[in-house]
Design a protein around this motif. Sequence first.
Motif, PDB file in Angstrom:
ATOM      1  N   VAL A   1     -24.547  -9.087   2.248  1.00 27.54           N
ATOM      2  CA  VAL A   1     -25.029 -10.289   2.767  1.00 27.54           C
ATOM      3  C   VAL A   1     -24.246 -10.871   3.859  1.00 27.54           C
ATOM      4  CG1 VAL A   1     -25.542 -12.979   1.686  1.00 27.54           C
ATOM      5  CG2 VAL A   1     -25.573 -11.018   0.308  1.00 27.54           C
ATOM      6  N   VAL A   2     -25.004 -11.258   4.823  1.00 24.18           N
ATOM      7  CA  VAL A   2     -24.340 -11.592   6.028  1.00 24.18           C
ATOM      8  C   VAL A   2     -25.125 -13.156   6.457  1.00 24.18           C
ATOM      9  CG1 VAL A   2     -24.073 -11.097   8.457  1.00 24.18           C
ATOM     10  CG2 VAL A   2     -24.449  -9.344   6.865  1.00 24.18           C
ATOM     11  N   THR A   3     -24.072 -14.080   6.683  1.00 23.97           N
ATOM     12  CA  THR A   3     -24.501 -15.440   7.008  1.00 23.97           C
ATOM     13  C   THR A   3     -23.618 -15.656   8.251  1.00 23.97           C
ATOM     14  OG1 THR A   3     -22.809 -16.501   5.349  1.00 23.97           O
ATOM     15  CG2 THR A   3     -25.378 -16.286   4.600  1.00 23.97           C
ATOM     16  N   ASP A   4     -22.561 -15.201   8.689  1.00 25.94           N
ATOM     17  CA  ASP A   4     -21.820 -15.481   9.769  1.00 25.94           C
ATOM     18  C   ASP A   4     -22.629 -15.309  10.994  1.00 25.94           C
ATOM     19  OD1 ASP A   4     -19.130 -15.737  11.002  1.00 25.94           O
ATOM     20  OD2 ASP A   4     -19.663 -13.864  11.829  1.00 25.94           O
ATOM     21  N   ARG A   5     -22.446 -16.433  11.909  1.00 26.52           N
ATOM     22  CA  ARG A   5     -23.421 -16.237  12.949  1.00 26.52           C
ATOM     23  C   ARG A   5     -23.138 -15.158  13.908  1.00 26.52           C
ATOM     24  NH1 ARG A   5     -27.676 -15.696  14.477  1.00 26.52           N
ATOM     25  NH2 ARG A   5     -28.223 -17.303  12.638  1.00 26.52           N
ATOM     26  N   LYS A   6     -21.764 -14.892  14.138  1.00 25.71           N
ATOM     27  CA  LYS A   6     -21.505 -13.957  14.950  1.00 25.71           C
ATOM     28  C   LYS A   6     -21.820 -12.431  14.569  1.00 25.71           C
ATOM     29  CE  LYS A   6     -17.570 -16.248  17.082  1.00 25.71           C
ATOM     30  NZ  LYS A   6     -16.032 -16.353  17.290  1.00 25.71           N
ATOM     31  N   ARG A   7     -21.655 -12.150  13.369  1.00 25.45           N
ATOM     32  CA  ARG A   7     -22.007 -10.964  12.773  1.00 25.45           C
ATOM     33  C   ARG A   7     -23.572 -10.752  12.924  1.00 25.45           C
ATOM     34  NH1 ARG A   7     -18.439  -7.820  10.716  1.00 25.45           N
ATOM     35  NH2 ARG A   7     -17.130  -9.590  10.238  1.00 25.45           N
ATOM     36  N   LEU A   8     -24.375 -11.871  12.549  1.00 24.87           N
ATOM     37  CA  LEU A   8     -26.061 -11.970  12.599  1.00 24.87           C
ATOM     38  C   LEU A   8     -26.267 -11.471  14.109  1.00 24.87           C
ATOM     39  CD1 LEU A   8     -26.852 -14.805  10.296  1.00 24.87           C
ATOM     40  CD2 LEU A   8     -27.440 -12.665  10.099  1.00 24.87           C
ATOM     41  N   ASP A   9     -25.557 -12.053  15.012  1.00 25.00           N
ATOM     42  CA  ASP A   9     -25.799 -11.685  16.475  1.00 25.00           C
ATOM     43  C   ASP A   9     -25.535 -10.391  16.869  1.00 25.00           C
ATOM     44  OD1 ASP A   9     -26.629 -14.349  16.828  1.00 25.00           O
ATOM     45  OD2 ASP A   9     -24.865 -15.147  17.784  1.00 25.00           O
ATOM     46  N   ALA A  10     -24.469  -9.704  16.366  1.00 20.33           N
ATOM     47  CA  ALA A  10     -24.066  -8.396  16.498  1.00 20.33           C
ATOM     48  C   ALA A  10     -25.107  -7.551  16.031  1.00 20.33           C
ATOM     49  CB  ALA A  10     -22.528  -8.105  15.842  1.00 20.33           C
ATOM     50  N   LEU A  11     -25.705  -7.816  14.766  1.00 20.05           N
ATOM     51  CA  LEU A  11     -26.725  -7.125  14.194  1.00 20.05           C
ATOM     52  C   LEU A  11     -27.929  -7.230  15.036  1.00 20.05           C
ATOM     53  CD1 LEU A  11     -26.424  -7.961  10.306  1.00 20.05           C
ATOM     54  CD2 LEU A  11     -26.113  -5.866  11.484  1.00 20.05           C
ATOM     55  N   ALA A  12     -28.161  -8.288  15.603  1.00 23.09           N
ATOM     56  CA  ALA A  12     -29.564  -8.405  16.573  1.00 23.09           C
ATOM     57  C   ALA A  12     -29.299  -7.431  17.671  1.00 23.09           C
ATOM     58  CB  ALA A  12     -29.353  -9.895  16.974  1.00 23.09           C
ATOM     59  N   GLU A  13     -27.930  -7.325  18.217  1.00 25.25           N
ATOM     60  CA  GLU A  13     -27.599  -6.510  19.335  1.00 25.25           C
ATOM     61  C   GLU A  13     -28.090  -4.904  18.836  1.00 25.25           C
ATOM     62  OE1 GLU A  13     -27.624  -7.077  22.551  1.00 25.25           O
ATOM     63  OE2 GLU A  13     -28.366  -9.020  22.068  1.00 25.25           O
ATOM     64  N   ALA A  14     -27.301  -4.665  17.667  1.00 29.78           N
ATOM     65  CA  ALA A  14     -27.285  -3.318  17.131  1.00 29.78           C
ATOM     66  C   ALA A  14     -28.663  -2.608  16.778  1.00 29.78           C
ATOM     67  CB  ALA A  14     -26.132  -3.346  15.989  1.00 29.78           C
ATOM     68  N   HIS A  15     -29.472  -3.467  16.306  1.00 28.96           N
ATOM     69  CA  HIS A  15     -30.927  -2.883  15.904  1.00 28.96           C
ATOM     70  C   HIS A  15     -31.442  -3.042  16.988  1.00 28.96           C
ATOM     71  CE1 HIS A  15     -34.176  -2.011  13.329  1.00 28.96           C
ATOM     72  NE2 HIS A  15     -33.721  -1.478  12.488  1.00 28.96           N
ATOM     73  N   PRO A  16     -32.396  -1.915  17.097  1.00 29.81           N
ATOM     74  CA  PRO A  16     -33.125  -2.002  18.238  1.00 29.81           C
ATOM     75  C   PRO A  16     -34.536  -3.043  18.163  1.00 29.81           C
ATOM     76  CG  PRO A  16     -33.599   0.272  17.575  1.00 29.81           C
ATOM     77  CD  PRO A  16     -32.346  -0.569  16.563  1.00 29.81           C
ATOM     78  N   TYR A  17     -34.879  -3.200  16.961  1.00 26.70           N
ATOM     79  CA  TYR A  17     -36.186  -4.165  16.576  1.00 26.70           C
ATOM     80  C   TYR A  17     -35.551  -5.622  15.965  1.00 26.70           C
ATOM     81  CZ  TYR A  17     -38.521  -0.251  17.974  1.00 26.70           C
ATOM     82  OH  TYR A  17     -39.261   0.843  18.628  1.00 26.70           O
ATOM     83  N   GLY A  18     -34.230  -5.594  16.065  1.00 29.90           N
ATOM     84  CA  GLY A  18     -33.732  -6.707  15.310  1.00 29.90           C
ATOM     85  C   GLY A  18     -33.354  -8.125  15.932  1.00 29.90           C
ATOM     86  N   LYS A  19     -34.001  -8.284  17.181  1.00 29.91           N
ATOM     87  CA  LYS A  19     -33.711  -9.451  17.899  1.00 29.91           C
ATOM     88  C   LYS A  19     -33.897 -10.817  17.124  1.00 29.91           C
ATOM     89  CE  LYS A  19     -33.083  -6.801  21.130  1.00 29.91           C
ATOM     90  NZ  LYS A  19     -31.519  -6.351  20.983  1.00 29.91           N
ATOM     91  N   MET A  20     -34.739 -10.990  16.126  1.00 30.58           N
ATOM     92  CA  MET A  20     -34.867 -12.252  15.456  1.00 30.58           C
ATOM     93  C   MET A  20     -33.664 -12.615  14.427  1.00 30.58           C
ATOM     94  SD  MET A  20     -35.765  -9.384  13.496  1.00 30.58           S
ATOM     95  CE  MET A  20     -37.436  -9.012  14.141  1.00 30.58           C
ATOM     96  N   LEU A  21     -32.793 -11.507  14.261  1.00 31.93           N
ATOM     97  CA  LEU A  21     -31.385 -11.869  13.588  1.00 31.93           C
ATOM     98  C   LEU A  21     -30.630 -12.848  14.476  1.00 31.93           C
ATOM     99  CD1 LEU A  21     -30.745  -8.154  12.727  1.00 31.93           C
ATOM    100  CD2 LEU A  21     -31.002 -10.179  10.870  1.00 31.93           C
ATOM    101  N   ALA A  22     -30.986 -12.844  15.828  1.00 35.12           N
ATOM    102  CA  ALA A  22     -30.141 -14.172  16.242  1.00 35.12           C
ATOM    103  C   ALA A  22     -30.425 -15.345  16.005  1.00 35.12           C
ATOM    104  CB  ALA A  22     -30.538 -13.812  17.907  1.00 35.12           C
ATOM    105  N   GLU A  23     -31.696 -15.457  15.318  1.00 29.81           N
ATOM    106  CA  GLU A  23     -32.301 -16.881  14.893  1.00 29.81           C
ATOM    107  C   GLU A  23     -32.090 -17.126  13.121  1.00 29.81           C
ATOM    108  OE1 GLU A  23     -36.287 -17.932  15.546  1.00 29.81           O
ATOM    109  OE2 GLU A  23     -36.153 -17.061  17.761  1.00 29.81           O
ATOM    110  N   ALA A  24     -31.907 -15.730  12.657  1.00 31.09           N
ATOM    111  CA  ALA A  24     -32.027 -16.120  11.136  1.00 31.09           C
ATOM    112  C   ALA A  24     -30.770 -16.250  10.725  1.00 31.09           C
ATOM    113  CB  ALA A  24     -32.340 -14.634  10.516  1.00 31.09           C
ATOM    114  N   PRO A  25     -30.826 -17.132   9.551  1.00 29.29           N
ATOM    115  CA  PRO A  25     -29.359 -17.535   8.928  1.00 29.29           C
ATOM    116  C   PRO A  25     -28.811 -16.606   7.857  1.00 29.29           C
ATOM    117  CG  PRO A  25     -31.400 -18.739   7.936  1.00 29.29           C
ATOM    118  CD  PRO A  25     -31.818 -17.882   8.913  1.00 29.29           C
TER     119      PRO A  25
END
Length: 166
Positions: free
Chosen positions: A48-72
């Motif tokens: 379970v990920v709620t930390d903004r920095k980690r969510l942003d890192a996931l948004a960069e890591a997954h090629p289709y995960g840009k929405m993770l930069a908004e997701a809580p």
Amino acid sequence: MSIDFIFSRRSIRKYTNEPVSENEIRLLLEAAMAAPSARNMQPWHFVVVTDRKRLDALAEAHPYGKMLAEAPLAIAVIGDPIVSDSYWIQDCSAATENILLAVSAMNLGAVWLGCTPRRERVEAVQHVLSIPEEYPVLSLLAIGHPAEEKSPRTQFDPKKVHREVW
């Protein structure tokens, strides 16, 4: 009995900044773990990920995960092939779908980001979340309160239905 929540399950990629509560997260995980599992082996783990920095890192890591930069919230569904090398993919897929259906029933929004079988995606998410390499990531779910609305639908296609034989 209404199954409208199934038809209203849509891929939501835009979220408000309202956090998902701990109670809601718990319900999503309970729904995941209520999924069917071959021989009840339950070869799943969840990060379970709620930390903004980690969510942003996931948004960069997954090629289709840009929405993770908004997701809580993100939930990674991880398999344990040691527990069940034959059916972990099916079991973790059922757990993933249960989360998505629970999201819909709870008036939240989510999108399923596939990882397995794409090795580069699995490794990228493993790296961001410090998941040991022997535990493959099946899916990554971006979850939040929807900031977009999509109409319920069914995609029923009678040409795909066969009776008795092909």
